[in-house]
Scaffold this active site. Structure first.
Site, PDB file in Angstrom:
ATOM      1  N   LYS A  33     -74.184 -24.055  -1.724  1.00 20.52           N
ATOM      2  CA  LYS A  33     -74.230 -22.681  -2.235  1.00 20.52           C
ATOM      3  C   LYS A  33     -75.615 -22.384  -2.785  1.00 20.52           C
ATOM      4  O   LYS A  33     -76.138 -23.141  -3.610  1.00 20.52           O
ATOM      5  CB  LYS A  33     -73.185 -22.504  -3.336  1.00 20.52           C
ATOM      6  N   ASP A  60     -74.624 -16.825  -2.200  1.00 20.66           N
ATOM      7  CA  ASP A  60     -73.856 -16.238  -3.307  1.00 20.66           C
ATOM      8  C   ASP A  60     -74.722 -15.239  -4.068  1.00 20.66           C
ATOM      9  O   ASP A  60     -75.211 -15.539  -5.160  1.00 20.66           O
ATOM     10  CB  ASP A  60     -73.370 -17.368  -4.220  1.00 20.66           C
ATOM     11  N   LYS A  62     -73.606 -11.989  -4.645  1.00 18.32           N
ATOM     12  CA  LYS A  62     -72.682 -11.040  -5.300  1.00 18.32           C
ATOM     13  C   LYS A  62     -73.183  -9.603  -5.187  1.00 18.32           C
ATOM     14  O   LYS A  62     -73.452  -8.930  -6.188  1.00 18.32           O
ATOM     15  CB  LYS A  62     -72.448 -11.425  -6.761  1.00 18.32           C
ATOM     16  N   ASP A  65     -73.365  -2.434  -4.695  1.00 20.67           N
ATOM     17  CA  ASP A  65     -74.203  -1.234  -4.664  1.00 20.67           C
ATOM     18  C   ASP A  65     -73.446  -0.189  -3.848  1.00 20.67           C
ATOM     19  O   ASP A  65     -72.279  -0.405  -3.508  1.00 20.67           O
ATOM     20  CB  ASP A  65     -75.571  -1.578  -4.033  1.00 20.67           C
ATOM     21  N   THR A 119     -65.503 -14.550 -14.266  1.00 17.69           N
ATOM     22  CA  THR A 119     -64.689 -15.317 -15.225  1.00 17.69           C
ATOM     23  C   THR A 119     -65.295 -15.296 -16.623  1.00 17.69           C
ATOM     24  O   THR A 119     -64.690 -15.787 -17.566  1.00 17.69           O
ATOM     25  CB  THR A 119     -64.493 -16.768 -14.757  1.00 17.69           C
ATOM     26  N   ARG A 210     -72.932 -29.048 -11.457  1.00 18.29           N
ATOM     27  CA  ARG A 210     -73.406 -30.127 -12.333  1.00 18.29           C
ATOM     28  C   ARG A 210     -72.701 -31.469 -12.175  1.00 18.29           C
ATOM     29  O   ARG A 210     -73.367 -32.504 -12.296  1.00 18.29           O
ATOM     30  CB  ARG A 210     -73.379 -29.636 -13.788  1.00 18.29           C
TER      31      ARG A 210
END
Ligand code: C5P
Length: 235
Positions: A33, A60, A62, A65, A119, A210
């Site tokens: 990603k 990614d 996002k 518009d 989230t 991570r």
């Protein structure tokens, strides 16, 4: 696309660091990603390098518009031949349809994933935004809207995956971040699930950053997650 897969989030600031991480992980992962941080720093170089190594790409960004702008931006994203790319379901029906149209008209196999509610938002944020639905109701409503408008899948929390799978049927792609191997560090993720939990709840892909990039042996960490996913999927 393999049915259940690990996608490693390349949350690093440069193409050089991305290449180093991919080299350390080796053949344990074939899907990465690339988000805003890396894309804005060194996007074209990183994406060309990933494709050159035969890796698949989840872009990614996002997008959110007006429909025409998103349609054209998706067209620009397709230059990098991503396998997955993200838009915000909050752009509503016409925007999601425009993104799906851009992919279709380009004859691309890229899949559009919609983000429902970030989230990082909770019930009090929805209240401030004038939304009277609960977080769960809002996620479900936005997920249905996006799917009906042509999104191929959603990015969602593992906790939402079962309800979304039930609502959207067997073909929807459900990609879940917020995943931590059992006993692992949580970082800033508050609501986490294990990779196996996510797959059992109906996710098709899990995104981990991570727990792999920060592991002493990233390749071994990625292999352990892959094994956990395969066992949960009954593969
Ligand atoms: O390091 P970690 O595994 O927490 O990284 C998760 C990745 O998934 C990050 O790139 C993060 O931006 C992304 N993500 C997330 N939660 C969401 C949506 C995306 O953690 N709801």
């Amino acid at each position: 696309m393999e049915k259940h897969e690990t996608i490693v989030a390349l949350d690093v600031p440069s193409a050089r660091e991305a290449a180093a991480a991919v080299a350390r992980i080796g053949d344990a992962v074939s899907f990465y990603k690339v988000g805003l941080e890396l894309f804005l720093a060194d996007g074209p170089e990183t994406l060309r390098a990933l494709r050159g190594e035969g890796k698949r790409v989840f872009l990614d960004l996002k997008l959110h518009d007006i429909p025409r702008t998103v349609e054209r931006a998706v067209g620009s994203c397709l230059r990098y031949a991503p396998d997955l790319l993200t838009i915000h379901a909050q752009g509503s029906t016409a925007m999601v349809e425009a993104a799906a149209r851009a992919v279709r008209e380009a004859g691309s196999d890229a899949k559009i994933l919609a983000v429902t509610l970030l989230t990082s938002l909770d019930g009090s944020d929805l209240e401030k935004l004038g939304v009277s639905r609960t977080v769960e109701e809002e996620v479900l409503a936005l997920g249905r809207l996006a799917a009906a408008a042509g999104a191929h899948g959603l990015v969602c929390s593992p906790r939402e995956a079962a309800a979304l799978r039930a609502a959207l049927g067997p073909d929807a792609i459900l990609v879940t971040p917020g995943v931590r191997p059992a006993g692992g560090e949580r970082g800033d993720q508050k609501r986490v699930a294990t990779p196996a939990d996510a797959i059992r709840a109906g996710a098709t892909h899990v995104v981990v950053g991570r727990p792999v990039l920060g592991a002493p042996d990233p390749r071994a960490a990625a292999l352990a997650i892959r094994d956990e996913i395969r066992a949960a999927a009954g593969a």
